[in-house]
Design a protein around this motif. Structure first.
Motif, mmCIF file in Angstrom:
data_model
loop_
_atom_site.group_PDB
_atom_site.id
_atom_site.type_symbol
_atom_site.label_atom_id
_atom_site.label_comp_id
_atom_site.label_asym_id
_atom_site.label_seq_id
_atom_site.Cartn_x
_atom_site.Cartn_y
_atom_site.Cartn_z
ATOM 1 N N ASP A 163 0.745 -1.260 0.058
ATOM 2 C CA ASP A 163 -0.193 -0.083 0.002
ATOM 3 C C ASP A 163 0.844 1.282 0.014
ATOM 4 O O ASP A 163 2.152 1.094 0.037
ATOM 5 C CB ASP A 163 -1.196 -0.011 1.165
ATOM 6 N N LYS A 177 1.213 4.427 2.219
ATOM 7 C CA LYS A 177 0.501 5.178 3.278
ATOM 8 C C LYS A 177 0.685 6.536 3.327
ATOM 9 O O LYS A 177 -0.041 7.173 4.003
ATOM 10 C CB LYS A 177 1.429 4.743 4.544
ATOM 11 N N GLY A 231 -4.142 6.310 6.633
ATOM 12 C CA GLY A 231 -4.227 5.007 6.806
ATOM 13 C C GLY A 231 -3.881 4.099 5.673
ATOM 14 O O GLY A 231 -4.226 2.874 5.515
ATOM 15 N N TYR A 255 -1.508 -9.478 10.142
ATOM 16 C CA TYR A 255 -0.877 -8.622 9.035
ATOM 17 C C TYR A 255 0.521 -8.088 9.300
ATOM 18 O O TYR A 255 0.574 -7.412 10.655
ATOM 19 C CB TYR A 255 -1.881 -7.223 8.907
ATOM 20 N N GLU A 262 5.495 -3.235 11.820
ATOM 21 C CA GLU A 262 4.278 -3.191 12.871
ATOM 22 C C GLU A 262 3.550 -4.559 12.452
ATOM 23 O O GLU A 262 3.681 -5.355 11.402
ATOM 24 C CB GLU A 262 3.600 -2.086 12.497
ATOM 25 N N ASN A 282 -0.603 -5.679 12.357
ATOM 26 C CA ASN A 282 -2.149 -5.502 12.655
ATOM 27 C C ASN A 282 -2.754 -6.917 12.687
ATOM 28 O O ASN A 282 -2.183 -7.859 12.406
ATOM 29 C CB ASN A 282 -2.650 -4.844 11.489
ATOM 30 N N ARG A 313 -5.768 -7.705 11.564
ATOM 31 C CA ARG A 313 -7.051 -7.700 10.869
ATOM 32 C C ARG A 313 -6.584 -7.451 9.478
ATOM 33 O O ARG A 313 -5.434 -7.356 9.123
ATOM 34 C CB ARG A 313 -7.800 -6.460 11.244
ATOM 35 N N GLY A 364 -5.771 -5.673 5.994
ATOM 36 C CA GLY A 364 -5.306 -4.259 5.912
ATOM 37 C C GLY A 364 -6.712 -3.294 5.108
ATOM 38 O O GLY A 364 -7.382 -3.703 4.215
ATOM 39 N N ASP A 365 -6.551 -2.101 5.122
ATOM 40 C CA ASP A 365 -7.400 -1.126 4.427
ATOM 41 C C ASP A 365 -6.673 -0.151 3.711
ATOM 42 O O ASP A 365 -5.996 0.729 4.519
ATOM 43 C CB ASP A 365 -8.563 -0.595 5.360
ATOM 44 N N PRO A 366 -6.363 0.104 2.577
ATOM 45 C CA PRO A 366 -6.942 -0.727 1.609
ATOM 46 C C PRO A 366 -6.618 -2.023 0.619
ATOM 47 O O PRO A 366 -6.996 -2.455 -0.011
ATOM 48 C CB PRO A 366 -6.986 0.311 0.358
ATOM 49 N N GLU A 367 -5.438 -2.759 1.400
ATOM 50 C CA GLU A 367 -5.038 -3.939 0.685
ATOM 51 C C GLU A 367 -6.180 -4.859 0.803
ATOM 52 O O GLU A 367 -6.199 -5.615 -0.309
ATOM 53 C CB GLU A 367 -3.876 -4.520 1.850
HETATM 54 N N1 GLY Z 1 -3.076 0.001 4.926
HETATM 55 C C1 GLY Z 1 -2.569 -0.003 6.170
HETATM 56 C C2 GLY Z 1 -3.353 -0.615 7.102
HETATM 57 O O1 GLY Z 1 -4.622 -1.242 6.846
HETATM 58 O O2 GLY Z 1 -2.854 -0.456 8.445
#
Ligand code: GLY
Ligand code: AMP
Length: 429
Positions: free
Chosen positions: A212, A214, A226, A269, A283, A285, A287, A289-292
């Motif tokens: 993505d 960022k 995000g 993630y 990092e 996450n 959940r 990814g948004d927008p992945e």
């Molecule tokens: N695109 C990065 C995130 O979802 O944290």
């Protein structure tokens, strides 16, 4: 099977859209959803962070599977509470969600597990933080430890900027409680990629790679957001890199959680920097990814409902994922002013025309007002298309975006440029 999806952004739209097209799924319900999601699911007006109301909703609807999209309800313990009521849940419990909810927890776990990551120290005292920054010098990275919607990371090019950022966070000015602890990190140089895994106990199933953007502005300039766009697969994630990330990052992390008695069910993630010394973790996450998620779901051919239920029920072993060979690319359209403040309620036109032009428009921060679609969030749309290569997918998306009519919105013009440089050089995976 009836599936309840929690959330109302672009990621949840992509999940609902894919679930609707899953043979195993008879109905998709989304809380709270948005007007775009309403095309693919029955939306119910229950907020994604209203844990008690979500439990009530699950009791009333009796879904066969609950998929939790965003991190906040996971960090608040929605997964634990739903599991305690006997629901099948895709999304980790609170203890495992600390991987994302607390960067200091995450860094300590990585250090314990020997997972490659940037050298770091955690501080709560502004003077000690300043002393460390001055000792290490710039460039240097300052991170709010708690949740900050992707905006709590300052990559500082000079020492004064870093000191200012750390003091601002620790005084509670920026990010409130989330900034009461800061992680100060060595600056890593390299190309970034997102490596996502479906995890169910000790079974770890890699998803296709993605990448993505960022930063807010073209050329990856400006503040972090995000995410302003994404594509899949990411050419820099060769099969060897993917394997190294699985073996040196994902497996030891899940094993270190297990050593602490914490089981992980959901999406891990890993944000990766491909450095000269190999992949290092920026990092985690907990959940999608948004927008992945938007390009990933556009390429996934397997029955998503079946796969996520198998993960929730710890039957993931032996399952393989089937992907469209084509590449997918998503460009985020945001409100002018994002990631700062912006004006809501502006009419967005051209949505149907963009889809007629061959893109799929995932809705993120939209609302309906007097029968028209308006903006209601910072990141508003995720315009997504497939192509035989990233360059073709990019052309399809930007071609469709010519039909967008929204003077108060903006988008980056260069999503996918790194992949296209590699494609042009003949370096495809
Ligand atoms: N695109 C990065 C995130 O979802 O944290
Ligand atoms: P994070 O939320 O921790 O992934 O950080 C957000 C973004 O900041 C990352 O996607 C990177 O672009 C950048 N970043 C974070 N940590 C570092 C680091 N140690 N070195 C260089 N850039 C970083």
């Amino acid at each position: 099977m009836k599936v309840l999806v929690v959330g109302g952004g672009g990621r949840e739209h992509a999940l609902c859209w894919k679930l609707k097209h899953s043979d195993s799924v008879s109905e998709v319900i989304c809380a709270p959803g948005n007007p775009g999601i309403a095309r693919d699911a029955r939306c119910v007006p229950v907020g994604a962070e209203d844990i008690d109301a979500l439990i009530e909703l699950a009791r009333a609807e009796q879904p066969g599977l609950v998929v939790v999209g965003p991190e906040v309800p996971l960090v608040l313990g929605l997964g634990d509470k739903l599991r305690a009521e006997g629901f099948a849940v895709y999304g980790p419990d609170q203890a495992a969600a600390e991987l994302e909810g607390s960067k200091s927890f995450c860094k300590a776990l990585m250090a314990e597990a020997g997972v490659p990551t940037a050298r770091f120290e955690t501080h709560t005292d502004p003077d000690a933080a300043e002393a460390l920054i001055r000792a290490w010098g710039a460039p240097i990275v300052v991170k709010a430890s708690g949740l900050a919607a992707g905006k709590g990371v300052i990559v500082a090019q000079d020492v004064e900027e870093a000191v200012h950022a750390a003091r601002d966070m620790l005084s509670g000015n920026s990010f409130g409680e989330a900034g009461s602890q800061v992680v100060i990190e060595e600056y890593l140089l390299g190309e970034e990629a997102s490596c996502l895994f479906l995890v169910s106990g000790d079974t770890i199933l890699p998803l296709a790679s993605s990448q993505d953007h960022k930063a807010l502005l073209d050329g990856d300039k400006g503040p972090n957001t995000g995410g302003m766009g994404a594509y899949s697969p990411a050419p820099c994630v060769t099969p060897e890199v993917a394997d190294e990330v699985l073996e040196t990052i994902a497996r030891p992390t899940i094993a270190a959680l297990a050593m602490r008695g914490i089981e992980f069910i959901g999406t891990l993630y890993a944000g990766i920097m491909l450095t000269d010394a190999g992949p290092k973790t920026l990092e985690f996450n907990v959940r999608f990814g948004d927008p992945e998620c938007q390009p990933l779901m556009s390429r996934l051919k397997s029955d998503l409902g079946e796969v996520l239920l198998a993960a929730a029920e710890k039957r993931l072993q032996g399952i393989n994922l089937d992907w469209d060979e084509r590449k997918a690319l998503c460009v985020v359209v945001a409100s002018d002013g994002y990631p700062g403040s912006f004006e809501k309620g502006q009419t967005i036109g051209g949505l149907d025309a963009m889809e007629a032009a061959g893109a799929y428009v995932f809705h993120a921060g939209t609302a309906e007002k007097d029968g028209v679609i308006v903006n209601s969030g910072g990141r508003v749309l995720g315009v997504t298309a497939l192509g035989n290569n990233v360059s073709e997918a990019q052309k399809a998306v930007y071609g469709a975006l010519k039909h967008l009519h929204w003077p108060g919105g903006f988008y980056r013009r260069d999503i996918g440029y790194r992949a296209i440089v590699r494609e042009d050089a003949g370096e495809e995976n």
